[in-house]
Motif scaffolding. Structure first.
Motif, PDB file in Angstrom:
ATOM      1  N   GLU A  72      43.983 -12.501  91.727  1.00 57.72           N
ATOM      2  CA  GLU A  72      43.070 -12.402  90.591  1.00 57.72           C
ATOM      3  C   GLU A  72      43.794 -11.796  89.398  1.00 57.72           C
ATOM      4  O   GLU A  72      44.818 -11.118  89.555  1.00 57.72           O
ATOM      5  N   GLU A  73      43.257 -12.048  88.214  1.00 58.94           N
ATOM      6  CA  GLU A  73      43.783 -11.482  86.976  1.00 58.94           C
ATOM      7  C   GLU A  73      42.666 -10.735  86.253  1.00 58.94           C
ATOM      8  O   GLU A  73      41.504 -10.816  86.635  1.00 58.94           O
ATOM      9  N   HIS A  74      43.032  -9.982  85.221  1.00 53.38           N
ATOM     10  CA  HIS A  74      42.066  -9.222  84.415  1.00 53.38           C
ATOM     11  C   HIS A  74      41.296  -8.217  85.279  1.00 53.38           C
ATOM     12  O   HIS A  74      40.087  -8.041  85.125  1.00 53.38           O
ATOM     13  N   VAL A  75      42.008  -7.563  86.182  1.00 55.72           N
ATOM     14  CA  VAL A  75      41.399  -6.618  87.116  1.00 55.72           C
ATOM     15  C   VAL A  75      41.663  -5.189  86.646  1.00 55.72           C
ATOM     16  O   VAL A  75      42.770  -4.863  86.204  1.00 55.72           O
ATOM     17  N   THR A  76      40.638  -4.336  86.743  1.00 53.62           N
ATOM     18  CA  THR A  76      40.793  -2.924  86.382  1.00 53.62           C
ATOM     19  C   THR A  76      40.724  -1.998  87.591  1.00 53.62           C
ATOM     20  O   THR A  76      41.191  -0.863  87.532  1.00 53.62           O
ATOM     21  N   ASP A  77      40.129  -2.463  88.682  1.00 54.20           N
ATOM     22  CA  ASP A  77      40.037  -1.665  89.904  1.00 54.20           C
ATOM     23  C   ASP A  77      39.794  -2.620  91.067  1.00 54.20           C
ATOM     24  O   ASP A  77      39.384  -3.772  90.867  1.00 54.20           O
ATOM     25  N   PHE A  78      40.030  -2.149  92.290  1.00 53.59           N
ATOM     26  CA  PHE A  78      39.825  -3.024  93.441  1.00 53.59           C
ATOM     27  C   PHE A  78      39.615  -2.190  94.693  1.00 53.59           C
ATOM     28  O   PHE A  78      39.822  -0.974  94.716  1.00 53.59           O
ATOM     29  N   SER A  79      39.207  -2.873  95.764  1.00 53.89           N
ATOM     30  CA  SER A  79      39.027  -2.257  97.074  1.00 53.89           C
ATOM     31  C   SER A  79      39.543  -3.230  98.124  1.00 53.89           C
ATOM     32  O   SER A  79      39.438  -4.451  97.957  1.00 53.89           O
ATOM     33  N   LEU A  80      40.097  -2.697  99.204  1.00 54.37           N
ATOM     34  CA  LEU A  80      40.682  -3.517 100.269  1.00 54.37           C
ATOM     35  C   LEU A  80      40.328  -2.886 101.601  1.00 54.37           C
ATOM     36  O   LEU A  80      40.717  -1.753 101.879  1.00 54.37           O
ATOM     37  N   SER A  81      39.580  -3.610 102.435  1.00 46.25           N
ATOM     38  CA  SER A  81      39.216  -3.057 103.744  1.00 46.25           C
ATOM     39  C   SER A  81      38.581  -4.129 104.608  1.00 46.25           C
ATOM     40  O   SER A  81      37.806  -4.959 104.117  1.00 46.25           O
ATOM     41  N   GLY A  82      38.911  -4.096 105.909  1.00 43.26           N
ATOM     42  CA  GLY A  82      38.224  -4.926 106.884  1.00 43.26           C
ATOM     43  C   GLY A  82      38.302  -6.414 106.636  1.00 43.26           C
ATOM     44  O   GLY A  82      37.368  -7.145 106.958  1.00 43.26           O
ATOM     45  N   GLY A  83      39.409  -6.898 106.072  1.00 42.36           N
ATOM     46  CA  GLY A  83      39.547  -8.322 105.810  1.00 42.36           C
ATOM     47  C   GLY A  83      38.961  -8.770 104.491  1.00 42.36           C
ATOM     48  O   GLY A  83      39.102  -9.931 104.102  1.00 42.36           O
ATOM     49  N   ARG A  84      38.289  -7.866 103.778  1.00 41.19           N
ATOM     50  CA  ARG A  84      37.700  -8.206 102.486  1.00 41.19           C
ATOM     51  C   ARG A  84      38.514  -7.618 101.337  1.00 41.19           C
ATOM     52  O   ARG A  84      39.143  -6.576 101.481  1.00 41.19           O
ATOM     53  N   ILE A  85      38.439  -8.304 100.197  1.00 42.81           N
ATOM     54  CA  ILE A  85      39.043  -7.821  98.960  1.00 42.81           C
ATOM     55  C   ILE A  85      37.944  -7.771  97.912  1.00 42.81           C
ATOM     56  O   ILE A  85      37.230  -8.761  97.707  1.00 42.81           O
ATOM     57  N   GLY A  86      37.786  -6.639  97.273  1.00 41.98           N
ATOM     58  CA  GLY A  86      36.833  -6.511  96.179  1.00 41.98           C
ATOM     59  C   GLY A  86      37.578  -6.257  94.886  1.00 41.98           C
ATOM     60  O   GLY A  86      38.524  -5.466  94.856  1.00 41.98           O
ATOM     61  N   ALA A  87      37.184  -6.919  93.816  1.00 45.36           N
ATOM     62  CA  ALA A  87      37.856  -6.771  92.527  1.00 45.36           C
ATOM     63  C   ALA A  87      36.837  -6.465  91.442  1.00 45.36           C
ATOM     64  O   ALA A  87      35.759  -7.063  91.393  1.00 45.36           O
ATOM     65  N   LEU A  88      37.188  -5.529  90.578  1.00 42.36           N
ATOM     66  CA  LEU A  88      36.396  -5.214  89.392  1.00 42.36           C
ATOM     67  C   LEU A  88      37.155  -5.738  88.185  1.00 42.36           C
ATOM     68  O   LEU A  88      38.271  -5.303  87.902  1.00 42.36           O
TER      69      LEU A  88
END
Length: 452
Positions: free
Chosen positions: A257-273
Motif C-alpha cells: 500500500e501507499e499513502h500510509v501513516t500507520d499500520f498494524s500487523l497480527s494474526g495473518g491480517r494487515i491493517g493500514a491507516l
C-alpha cells in the motif's frame, strides 16, 4: 522456496512460455521451510469458502471436497499439504489424522498437552481410523482456550457448510461445538514460528532470529515504524509506502500500500491507516484491501478482530470476518491495543483499561498516567509517564510487577519483554517477570517482538 511458492512460480513461467529456460534456476533456489504460521495463514485465507469454491491458491475446492462427502479432513489435509507438511496416510476420513499422529509419533492425548498453532484437533475418535471431525488450531490463548478453523462447518450438508471458526477450551477431553477433543496431532515437516526481535535505529530496521545473542540483519534503511509477526515483517517507509515480507529474513519486500501513516500487523491480517484517514484491512498478501472506516486515528488487528480509534475518541471493535458489525466500546480513547481475547484502551485521562472475553464485558481499570499499553496472549504491559514499565501475568486483576523505571517504548511477545530506555539502549528479557535483562542494541527508538 515452499512447494506452494514453486507451484505459483512454475505456473507463471509456463504461461509466459519461458519454463524450460528458468526451471533449473527455480530448482536451484534454497529451500525455505514453511512454518506453522504459514499453515495458519493459509487456513484463514479460505474462511467463508464452500466445498467447491475457488480456493485462495486458485484451484477449485480442497482435494476431494467437490464430491458429495464430508470434507473437514479434505480441507485440513489440503492446508498441510500446500505448506509442505508430510501427508502420507491422510485420507478424507477425520480419523486418519489420529492414526497419522500415532504412526509419526506426533499424537498428543495427554490432558496436560498445550496445543500449538497448526496442530490438527481430532474429535470423538472411536478407533479403527474413525472420528467425527477434524479442524486446525490457529490460535492458542493465554486462558487455555483455542481458536480452530474447520472445513465442512456451520452447515447442514456438505455443500452448504463452509470453512469457519470455532473456539473453546484447548484440552483433551474438553468439548468444542458439542464435540469432544480426543487428541491433537502435530504436522511433520513444518518448522516452528521464528522467534524474532527487531529494532529501529536511525531509520534502519534490524531483525534477529532465534536467541538473543544472534546477529542482526538489516531489513530496511528508510523505516519510520515496523512490526514483526510470525514469519512476517512489515515496515512503513518515510515516503508512506507500506512494505511486507513473508518467510525468511532474506525474502524480498512486497509493496502492499501507499499513502500510509500507520499500520498494524497480527494474526495473518494487515491493517493500514491512509493519509486521508481511511482504515483498511487485508487477509494475506494477495488479498484485496477491505475499507473498514474513515476519520480514523489508529487501527489495530488480530486474527479475529479489528479495532479502530476514531479522531473523535470513539473506539469500535468488530469480531469475526472483515464485514462483521462494529461494536462501540469507548468514547474517550487516545490509544488502543488488541488481541483475540482482550481489548485495551488508554483514555484521555491517562487511564489504561482492559476488557477480556466478549466485547460486552466490563472494562477493568489497570493503571493511571499511562502513555503506552501493550497486550500479549497472557500479559499486559503499561508504560507510565514517569518511565515506569509494569507488567502483569494472567488475569486482569493480577498484581503488577515493575520491570523497569527508565522506559521510553515497550513491547511484549510470548515469554519475552522488551524496552527502549530513555538513553536509547534496548533491553530484552525472556522467561518470568523477574528474569535478567539483556542489552541487545543502543541508539534505538523502537523494539518489537514476535508473539509465540
Amino acid at each position: 522456496m515452499s512447494h506452494k511458492q514453486i507451484s505459483r512460480a512454475l505456473g507463471a513461467l509456463t504461461s509466459a512460455g519461458v519454463l524450460a529456460g528458468a526451471l533449473s534456476t527455480i530448482l536451484a533456489l534454497p529451500a525455505q521451510a514453511a512454518t506453522v504460521t504459514d499453515i495458519v495463514n493459509l487456513a484463514r485465507a479460505n474462511l467463508g469458502k464452500h466445498n467447491c469454491d475457488i480456493n485462495s491458491l486458485g484451484g477449485r475446492g480442497f482435494n476431494g471436497s467437490c464430491t458429495p462427502e464430508e470434507w473437514c479432513a479434505d480441507f485440513a489435509k489440503w492446508v498441510w499439504q500446500n505448506e509442505g507438511a508430510q501427508v502420507d496416510g491422510l485420507t478424507a476420513a477425520a480419523g486418519s489424522f489420529y492414526t497419522y499422529g500415532q504412526r509419526k509419533g506426533t499424537l498428543h492425548t495427554d490432558g496436560g498437552y498445550r496445543p500449538q498453532p497448526g496442530d490438527a484437533v481430532v474429535y470423538n475418535y472411536a478407533g479403527s481410523g474413525y472420528a467425527d471431525h477434524v479442524g486446525l488450531v490457529t490460535e492458542v490463548r493465554g486462558d487455555g482456550s483455542i481458536q480452530v478453523i474447520n472445513g465442512n462447518f456451520n452447515g447442514t450438508t456438505a455443500s452448504n457448510s463452509m470453512v469457519a471458526y470455532s473456539s473453546g477450551t484447548g484440552r483433551v477431553g474438553a468439548s468444542i461445538a458439542g464435540q469432544t477433543i480426543s487428541g491433537f496431532t502435530s504436522p511433520v515437516g513444518v518448522g516452528s514460528v521464528p522467534r524474532r526481535v527487531g529494532v529501529l535505529r536511525n531509520g534502519d530496521v534490524k531483525v534477529k532470529e532465534g536467541n538473543l545473542d544472534s546477529a542482526w540483519t538489516t531489513q530496511e534503511t528508510l523505516g519510520t515504524k515496523f512490526k514483526v509477526d510470525g514469519n512476517r515483517i512489515a515496515a512503513l517507509r518515510t515516503n508512506g509506502v507500506l512494505a511486507v515480507k513473508e518467510g525468511g529474513l532474506d525474502t524480498p519486500w512486497r509493496i502492499v500500500e501507499e499513502h500510509v501513516t500507520d499500520f498494524s500487523l497480527s494474526g495473518g491480517r494487515i491493517g493500514a491507516l491512509r493519509s486521508d484517514g481511511t482504515a483498511e484491512v487485508k487477509e494475506g498478501l494477495d488479498s484485496a484491501w477491505v475499507m473498514e472506516d474513515d476519520a480514523v486515528k489508529q487501527i489495530a488487528v488480530s486474527s479475529n478482530r479489528v479495532a479502530v480509534l476514531r479522531a473523535d475518541g470513539t473506539v469500535k471493535v468488530k469480531e469475526g470476518g472483515l464485514d462483521a458489525t462494529w461494536k462501540h466500546v469507548e468514547d474517550r480513547g487516545v490509544q488502543i491495543a488488541l488481541t483475540n481475547s482482550r481489548v485495551g484502551v488508554i483514555t484521555d485521562s491517562g487511564r489504561a483499561e482492559v476488557k477480556g472475553g466478549n466485547l460486552d464485558a466490563p472494562w477493568f481499570a489497570e493503571e493511571d498516567n499511562a502513555v503506552q499499553l501493550e497486550l500479549s496472549s497472557n500479559r499486559i504491559g503499561v508504560l507510565r509517564k514517569d518511565g515506569v514499565f509494569r507488567v502483569k501475568d494472567g488475569a486482569l486483576e493480577s498484581l503488577w510487577t515493575t520491570v523497569d523505571d527508565h522506559g521510553r517504548q515497550i513491547a511484549l511477545g510470548g515469554s519475552r519483554i522488551g524496552v527502549v530506555r530513555t538513553d536509547g539502549t534496548v533491553w530484552v528479557k525472556e522467561g518470568g517477570l523477574d528474569a535478567t535483562w539483556q542489552q541487545v542494541d543502543d541508539n534505538c527508538t523502537e523494539v518489537e517482538l514476535t508473539q509465540e
